[in-house]
Design an enzyme around this catalytic site. Structure first.
Site, PDB file in Angstrom:
ATOM      1  N   GLU A  26     -15.150 -25.765  -2.439  1.00  0.00           N
ATOM      2  CA  GLU A  26     -15.617 -27.013  -1.831  1.00  0.00           C
ATOM      3  C   GLU A  26     -14.687 -27.420  -0.695  1.00  0.00           C
ATOM      4  O   GLU A  26     -15.099 -27.600   0.455  1.00  0.00           O
ATOM      5  CB  GLU A  26     -15.663 -28.094  -2.906  1.00  0.00           C
ATOM      6  CG  GLU A  26     -15.880 -29.506  -2.411  1.00  0.00           C
ATOM      7  CD  GLU A  26     -15.543 -30.510  -3.511  1.00  0.00           C
ATOM      8  OE1 GLU A  26     -16.491 -31.037  -4.105  1.00  0.00           O
ATOM      9  OE2 GLU A  26     -14.340 -30.750  -3.771  1.00  0.00           O
ATOM     10  N   ASP A  57     -19.805 -36.601  -7.485  1.00  0.00           N
ATOM     11  CA  ASP A  57     -20.662 -35.685  -6.739  1.00  0.00           C
ATOM     12  C   ASP A  57     -21.791 -36.432  -6.042  1.00  0.00           C
ATOM     13  O   ASP A  57     -22.157 -36.109  -4.900  1.00  0.00           O
ATOM     14  CB  ASP A  57     -21.275 -34.634  -7.673  1.00  0.00           C
ATOM     15  CG  ASP A  57     -20.439 -33.378  -7.816  1.00  0.00           C
ATOM     16  OD1 ASP A  57     -19.229 -33.431  -7.499  1.00  0.00           O
ATOM     17  OD2 ASP A  57     -20.978 -32.342  -8.245  1.00  0.00           O
TER      18      ASP A  57
END
Length: 379
Positions: A69, A261
């Site tokens: 990420e 998220d």
């Protein structure tokens, strides 16, 4: 007459300027924020660290690891800022330590490594792969391809080909479900994460991937726009972290609620609208989201169920939530949009050991709101 999208006009809205902020101050804020995240004389805010002559990594300071990420985010930030050395250092580290050449995940990247490069896991996380691919295409288009791992466009095409076709020879699992064209949370499961859906990337993959994969990516873009709309609560606009393919929350391990998220969904809607203005882009989700947070005190941001009921647990990343709510304003208008941008402008980058995720979202939002999160097309 319909306003042309950024993709067609090559014009990117500078929403900060539109809202009355001074251009010199905007430029200074972008530059200073980059330096605070990437340079060693800002130890309380930096998240990028160099190793030797040609390596660098993005540190998840809250978990003391290096994640696909963050690495792919760092590459995207670097290509937007025209920082080729930093881009190449992060890509070198990713290929040296994270790329997997054997096993069922061969061709993917290990989602977590220790700062010394030791793999913490041998599974991938698809949000890293899609950002790697997009950053590599932009690097190819902005700087040109080199040799070996610097043949950026080839690595992007190969990676996307694996994401679509892996498993066809019993060699693992694809990252997108081949039937519904939806991205998976991880390749071996059959559910999704709404924040992984980036239809504006898929529109570009449909132009630049291998020819046999282009139809898939065009269909994935449309499927993801509809999925984002389904997964968001119809009143609050809040999305769960994990969701089934029908959009309903997946509460495995408590991830069926609006939490860290989920914040990225607003960014993805906003940038999709800015770049392509597709009629199916669910901008109403961002309108509802901003309305939900309009009367909330940022110091009391919490985990919420998607209907808006708060839990005792406070947000781990309140600065990140402020940033993403502001970025949503690229797709909304009115008092709530302006309020979110003003709050963001007056919020500093985060310090301390939880700064990584907040400051990634902060910088992406700053780039987007200043008109600097751009599509880099082939020369």
């Amino acid at each position: 007459m319909k306003k042309l999208s950024a993709f067609h006009s090559n014009h990117y809205r500078n929403l900060l300027l539109e809202y009355g902020y001074d251009q010199t101050e905007i430029d200074t804020k972008v530059k200073q924020t980059w330096e605070m995240l990437f340079h060693s004389d800002h130890p309380d805010t930096k998240i990028y660290y160099e190793v030797g002559n040609d390596l660098g990594y993005m540190l998840d300071t809250g978990n003391d690891d290096v994640r696909t990420e963050g690495m792919s985010y760092g590459m995207m930030m670097a290509v937007q800022m025209d920082e080729k050395d930093i881009f190449d250092r992060i890509w070198n580290w990713s290929m040296k330590y994270m790329y997997m050449e054997e096993g069922e995940n061969a061709g993917y990247f290990a989602w977590s490594c220790a700062p010394d490069g030791t793999k913490n896991a041998y599974g991938p996380a698809p949000d890293g792969e899609e950002y790697f691919a997009m950053a590599l295409f932009f690097a190819s288009n902005r700087w040109g391809d080199g040799e070996g791992i610097y043949q950026y466009s080839k690595h992007a095409k190969d990676l996307l080909h694996n994401c679509v076709h892996k498993g066809e020879n019993n060699d693992g699992y694809p990252m997108w479900n081949p039937d519904n064209k939806l991205i998976k949370f991880v390749p071996s499961v059959e559910f999704s994460d709404p924040s992984y859906h980036i239809p504006h990337f898929y529109e570009l993959f449909a132009l630049w991937s291998y020819e046999e994969d282009r139809t898939f990516w065009k269909e994935a873009a449309e499927a993801s726009r509809h999925y984002i709309a389904k997964a968001a609560h119809p009143i609050t606009g809040l999305s769960p972290e994990y969701a089934f393919y029908d959009g309903t929350p997946n509460h495995i391990r408590g991830f069926g609620h609006f939490f860290s998220d989920s914040y990225r969904v607003a960014c993805n809607i906003a940038l999709d609208y800015e770049w392509f203005h597709d009629n199916s882009c669910p901008v109403v989700v961002n309108e509802k989201l901003q309305a939900f947070f309009a009367d909330k005190n940022p110091e009391d941001f919490r985990r919420y169920d998607i209907a808006g009921e708060p839990f005792e647990e406070k947000s781990l990343h309140p600065v990140g939530l402020i940033a993403t709510n502001a970025m949503a304003s690229l797709s909304t208008s009115g008092e709530n949009a302006k309020k979110c941008v003003d709050l963001f402008w007056n919020t500093p980058v985060r310090t301390g050991n939880r700064r990584y995720y907040d400051n990634c979202l902060y910088f992406f939002s700053l780039l987007a709101l200043s008109g600097n999160f751009k599509i880099w097309k082939p020369q």
